[in-house]
Design a protein around this motif. Structure first.
Motif, PDB file in Angstrom:
ATOM      1  N   TYR A 168       0.851  -1.190   0.000  1.00  0.00           N
ATOM      2  CA  TYR A 168       0.000   0.000   0.000  1.00  0.00           C
ATOM      3  C   TYR A 168       0.883   1.235   0.000  1.00  0.00           C
ATOM      4  CZ  TYR A 168      -3.679  -3.244   1.531  1.00  0.00           C
ATOM      5  OH  TYR A 168      -4.552  -4.291   1.626  1.00  0.00           O
ATOM      6  N   SER A 169       0.276   2.365  -0.337  1.00  0.00           N
ATOM      7  CA  SER A 169       0.988   3.635  -0.289  1.00  0.00           C
ATOM      8  C   SER A 169       1.130   4.089   1.170  1.00  0.00           C
ATOM      9  CB  SER A 169       0.239   4.697  -1.103  1.00  0.00           C
ATOM     10  OG  SER A 169       0.823   5.970  -0.915  1.00  0.00           O
ATOM     11  N   MET A 170       2.311   4.529   1.538  1.00  0.00           N
ATOM     12  CA  MET A 170       2.532   4.991   2.902  1.00  0.00           C
ATOM     13  C   MET A 170       1.854   6.333   3.154  1.00  0.00           C
ATOM     14  SD  MET A 170       6.551   3.954   3.461  1.00  0.00           S
ATOM     15  CE  MET A 170       6.482   4.475   5.177  1.00  0.00           C
ATOM     16  N   ARG A 171       1.540   7.076   2.103  1.00  0.00           N
ATOM     17  CA  ARG A 171       0.911   8.389   2.275  1.00  0.00           C
ATOM     18  C   ARG A 171      -0.596   8.276   2.444  1.00  0.00           C
ATOM     19  NH1 ARG A 171       3.103  11.692  -2.798  1.00  0.00           N
ATOM     20  NH2 ARG A 171       2.594   9.675  -3.735  1.00  0.00           N
ATOM     21  N   THR A 172      -1.244   7.423   1.621  1.00  0.00           N
ATOM     22  CA  THR A 172      -2.710   7.328   1.649  1.00  0.00           C
ATOM     23  C   THR A 172      -3.217   6.199   2.530  1.00  0.00           C
ATOM     24  OG1 THR A 172      -2.695   5.911  -0.332  1.00  0.00           O
ATOM     25  CG2 THR A 172      -2.867   8.296  -0.665  1.00  0.00           C
ATOM     26  N   GLY A 173      -2.320   5.250   2.901  1.00  0.00           N
ATOM     27  CA  GLY A 173      -2.756   4.138   3.731  1.00  0.00           C
ATOM     28  C   GLY A 173      -3.423   3.045   2.903  1.00  0.00           C
ATOM     29  N   SER A 175      -5.823   0.930   0.804  1.00  0.00           N
ATOM     30  CA  SER A 175      -6.981   1.180  -0.047  1.00  0.00           C
ATOM     31  C   SER A 175      -6.954   0.184  -1.196  1.00  0.00           C
ATOM     32  CB  SER A 175      -6.963   2.616  -0.597  1.00  0.00           C
ATOM     33  OG  SER A 175      -5.858   2.808  -1.461  1.00  0.00           O
ATOM     34  N   PHE A 176      -8.121  -0.054  -1.793  1.00  0.00           N
ATOM     35  CA  PHE A 176      -8.190  -1.032  -2.883  1.00  0.00           C
ATOM     36  C   PHE A 176      -7.426  -0.550  -4.106  1.00  0.00           C
ATOM     37  CE2 PHE A 176     -10.370  -2.943  -6.581  1.00  0.00           C
ATOM     38  CZ  PHE A 176     -10.132  -4.286  -6.283  1.00  0.00           C
ATOM     39  N   SER A 177      -7.537   0.732  -4.423  1.00  0.00           N
ATOM     40  CA  SER A 177      -6.820   1.262  -5.587  1.00  0.00           C
ATOM     41  C   SER A 177      -5.309   1.198  -5.364  1.00  0.00           C
ATOM     42  CB  SER A 177      -7.259   2.698  -5.865  1.00  0.00           C
ATOM     43  OG  SER A 177      -6.975   3.536  -4.742  1.00  0.00           O
ATOM     44  N   GLY A 178      -4.875   1.497  -4.140  1.00  0.00           N
ATOM     45  CA  GLY A 178      -3.456   1.399  -3.838  1.00  0.00           C
ATOM     46  C   GLY A 178      -2.952  -0.031  -3.916  1.00  0.00           C
ATOM     47  N   LEU A 179      -3.782  -0.974  -3.466  1.00  0.00           N
ATOM     48  CA  LEU A 179      -3.409  -2.392  -3.555  1.00  0.00           C
ATOM     49  C   LEU A 179      -3.239  -2.817  -5.004  1.00  0.00           C
ATOM     50  CD1 LEU A 179      -3.034  -5.244  -2.375  1.00  0.00           C
ATOM     51  CD2 LEU A 179      -5.527  -5.478  -2.395  1.00  0.00           C
ATOM     52  N   LEU A 180      -4.161  -2.393  -5.886  1.00  0.00           N
ATOM     53  CA  LEU A 180      -4.056  -2.760  -7.295  1.00  0.00           C
ATOM     54  C   LEU A 180      -2.791  -2.187  -7.932  1.00  0.00           C
ATOM     55  CD1 LEU A 180      -7.731  -2.433  -8.632  1.00  0.00           C
ATOM     56  CD2 LEU A 180      -6.441  -4.505  -8.125  1.00  0.00           C
ATOM     57  N   GLN A 181      -2.474  -0.936  -7.614  1.00  0.00           N
ATOM     58  CA  GLN A 181      -1.279  -0.314  -8.178  1.00  0.00           C
ATOM     59  C   GLN A 181      -0.011  -1.055  -7.753  1.00  0.00           C
ATOM     60  OE1 GLN A 181      -1.381   3.783  -6.993  1.00  0.00           O
ATOM     61  NE2 GLN A 181      -2.868   4.371  -8.554  1.00  0.00           N
ATOM     62  N   HIS A 182       0.046  -1.454  -6.496  1.00  0.00           N
ATOM     63  CA  HIS A 182       1.223  -2.159  -5.995  1.00  0.00           C
ATOM     64  C   HIS A 182       1.251  -3.621  -6.425  1.00  0.00           C
ATOM     65  CE1 HIS A 182       1.438   1.373  -3.374  1.00  0.00           C
ATOM     66  NE2 HIS A 182       2.673   1.024  -3.076  1.00  0.00           N
ATOM     67  N   LEU A 183       0.085  -4.162  -6.828  1.00  0.00           N
ATOM     68  CA  LEU A 183      -0.009  -5.582  -7.173  1.00  0.00           C
ATOM     69  C   LEU A 183       0.418  -5.870  -8.608  1.00  0.00           C
ATOM     70  CD1 LEU A 183      -0.977  -8.456  -6.332  1.00  0.00           C
ATOM     71  CD2 LEU A 183      -3.266  -7.786  -7.102  1.00  0.00           C
ATOM     72  N   ILE A 184       0.276  -4.895  -9.509  1.00  0.00           N
ATOM     73  CA  ILE A 184       0.446  -5.144 -10.940  1.00  0.00           C
ATOM     74  C   ILE A 184       1.831  -5.714 -11.263  1.00  0.00           C
ATOM     75  CG2 ILE A 184       0.595  -4.050 -13.209  1.00  0.00           C
ATOM     76  CD1 ILE A 184      -1.612  -2.132 -12.307  1.00  0.00           C
ATOM     77  N   LEU A 185       2.879  -5.036 -10.860  1.00  0.00           N
ATOM     78  CA  LEU A 185       4.233  -5.476 -11.225  1.00  0.00           C
ATOM     79  C   LEU A 185       4.608  -6.822 -10.599  1.00  0.00           C
ATOM     80  CD1 LEU A 185       6.340  -2.172 -11.249  1.00  0.00           C
ATOM     81  CD2 LEU A 185       5.276  -3.378 -13.153  1.00  0.00           C
ATOM     82  N   PRO A 186       4.452  -7.016  -9.279  1.00  0.00           N
ATOM     83  CA  PRO A 186       4.814  -8.332  -8.729  1.00  0.00           C
ATOM     84  C   PRO A 186       3.939  -9.462  -9.257  1.00  0.00           C
ATOM     85  CG  PRO A 186       3.833  -6.932  -7.038  1.00  0.00           C
ATOM     86  CD  PRO A 186       4.105  -6.063  -8.211  1.00  0.00           C
ATOM     87  N   ALA A 187       2.663  -9.193  -9.511  1.00  0.00           N
ATOM     88  CA  ALA A 187       1.789 -10.244 -10.037  1.00  0.00           C
ATOM     89  C   ALA A 187       2.198 -10.626 -11.461  1.00  0.00           C
ATOM     90  CB  ALA A 187       0.330  -9.783 -10.015  1.00  0.00           C
ATOM     91  N   PHE A 188       2.552  -9.646 -12.270  1.00  0.00           N
ATOM     92  CA  PHE A 188       2.980  -9.944 -13.641  1.00  0.00           C
ATOM     93  C   PHE A 188       4.296 -10.713 -13.650  1.00  0.00           C
ATOM     94  CE2 PHE A 188       5.123  -8.945 -17.649  1.00  0.00           C
ATOM     95  CZ  PHE A 188       4.145  -9.340 -18.553  1.00  0.00           C
ATOM     96  N   ALA A 189       5.231 -10.307 -12.777  1.00  0.00           N
ATOM     97  CA  ALA A 189       6.505 -11.023 -12.700  1.00  0.00           C
ATOM     98  C   ALA A 189       6.292 -12.467 -12.256  1.00  0.00           C
ATOM     99  CB  ALA A 189       7.445 -10.307 -11.738  1.00  0.00           C
ATOM    100  N   THR A 190       5.407 -12.673 -11.299  1.00  0.00           N
ATOM    101  CA  THR A 190       5.108 -14.025 -10.825  1.00  0.00           C
ATOM    102  C   THR A 190       4.429 -14.857 -11.898  1.00  0.00           C
ATOM    103  OG1 THR A 190       4.816 -13.122  -8.585  1.00  0.00           O
ATOM    104  CG2 THR A 190       3.966 -15.330  -8.989  1.00  0.00           C
ATOM    105  N   ALA A 191       3.593 -14.212 -12.723  1.00  0.00           N
ATOM    106  CA  ALA A 191       2.749 -14.942 -13.670  1.00  0.00           C
ATOM    107  C   ALA A 191       3.433 -15.283 -14.979  1.00  0.00           C
ATOM    108  CB  ALA A 191       1.498 -14.113 -13.972  1.00  0.00           C
ATOM    109  N   THR A 192       4.563 -14.668 -15.301  1.00  0.00           N
ATOM    110  CA  THR A 192       5.117 -14.761 -16.656  1.00  0.00           C
ATOM    111  C   THR A 192       5.354 -16.194 -17.115  1.00  0.00           C
ATOM    112  OG1 THR A 192       6.169 -12.606 -16.404  1.00  0.00           O
ATOM    113  CG2 THR A 192       6.984 -14.003 -18.153  1.00  0.00           C
ATOM    114  N   VAL A 193       6.018 -16.992 -16.309  1.00  0.00           N
ATOM    115  CA  VAL A 193       6.348 -18.363 -16.710  1.00  0.00           C
ATOM    116  C   VAL A 193       5.079 -19.181 -16.903  1.00  0.00           C
ATOM    117  CG1 VAL A 193       7.498 -20.495 -16.014  1.00  0.00           C
ATOM    118  CG2 VAL A 193       8.603 -18.295 -15.600  1.00  0.00           C
TER     119      VAL A 193
END
Length: 315
Positions: A168-173, A175-193
């Motif tokens: 999550y963002s340390m500034r906004t705490g 939130s669902f939108s913050g979770l999605l933003q932080h999830l995109i890159l690690p989820a894509f890296a995990t999913a590639t193979v």
């Protein structure tokens, strides 16, 4: 269906027992003395021997395993050596975070893999098909941790599009939108193979179904291609696709552990990395056990879904 469900649930009991034994054995063989780690290097030998007796570390291996297994069955996973807090209360939220990352990666695998496989199958043997399959082959052989570093460098550090660490963002705490933003890159890296594997399976399965006689009959009768694919082709590839997805769950869980360290995702992988460095044995045992149990249960759910779609597999 109830009888089959009961048989499958009973069948995982010896699997979980075997997993618990391997987890305990693996951690038992790690060099180092937990009593000395707890008391520090300046502790006297008498104090170390006393603590070893208190913790049961002076007992034979199978006695230690039996005591530990009995405690686990009662919900007691021990106390962290490094943080002096109950392991179960600390790790359960981190397990949820790891499952969120795995679920996001699985969604990318299924949606992206099926779509890429479908497009490649419809344009089979063309330049597009060969290029897509080349990328899939490259993705299937790419180390997850290396891809995670490259993705983070390019999209986060170089372009600044997405956050590079945390959940999550340390500034906004939180939130669902913050979770999605932080999830995109690690989820894509995990999913590639796994995405590459599912794309190749989808392509080959669709091509095989499209070459069957009844599909040729549908085409000869003037049935639209979109209806053939949506109503008949996908119905036939659904079972092998779900089977392969179940097999990929284990890989996604394993890949998520590496990705969590790179992206500082607060899951079990990050905690295991910290605990291994600190030789926090109760935390290591519980973390590996949680991952193994999650893999077994998720595969059980996948098997039940596949069986509900194909009742002949119950026999």
């Amino acid at each position: 269906m109830f009888i089959y469900l009961l048989k499958r649930i009973l069948s995982i009991i010896p699997i979980l027992l075997g997993v618990s034994f391997l987890v305990f054995l693996m951690v038992y063989l790690i060099p180092g003395d937990p009593a000395r780690i707890i008391l520090g290097q300046a502790a006297t030998e008498s104090a170390i021997l006393e603590l070893r007796a208190e913790l049961g570390l002076d007992q034979p291996f199978f006695v230690q395993y039996g005591i530990w297994l009995l405690s686990v069955l009662q919900g007691d996973l021990g106390t962290s050596i490094a943080m002096r807090i109950p392991v179960a209360d600390f790790l359960l939220p981190k397990l949820l975070n790891t499952l969120i990352l795995t679920a996001g990666a699985l969604l990318i695998c299924l949606v992206g893999g099926v779509l890429i496989g479908l497009l490649a199958a419809l344009k089979k043997y063309t330049f597009f098909d060969r290029f897509i399959m080349f990328l899939a082959q490259f993705g299937a052989n790419t180390p997850v941790f290396w891809l995670a570093i490259v993705i983070m460098w390019f999209f986060s550090i170089k372009l600044g599009w997405l956050p590079s660490s945390g959940m999550y963002s340390m500034r906004t705490g939180p939130s669902f939108s913050g979770l999605l933003q932080h999830l995109i890159l690690p989820a894509f890296a995990t999913a590639t193979v796994s995405l590459a594997v599912i794309a190749r399976l989808t392509r080959s399965s669709i091509i095989e179904v499209l070459n069957t006689d009844y599909i040729k009959t549908f085409r000869a009768n003037g049935i639209p291609e979109s209806k053939i694919i949506s109503k008949h082709v996908f119905r036939n590839i659904l079972s092998p696709l779900l089977n392969m997805s179940g097999l990929q769950i284990g890989y996604l869980l394993g890949g998520a552990l590496f990705v969590e360290v790179v992206f500082s995702w607060p899951g079990i992988g990050s905690q295991l990395y910290t605990s291994i460095n600190a030789q926090d044995i109760p935390m290591i045992q519980a973390g590996v056990l949680f991952i193994a149990i999650s893999f077994v249960l998720l595969n059980l759910i996948n098997d039940l879904i596949v069986t509900s779609l194909n009742p002949r597999l119950k026999s």
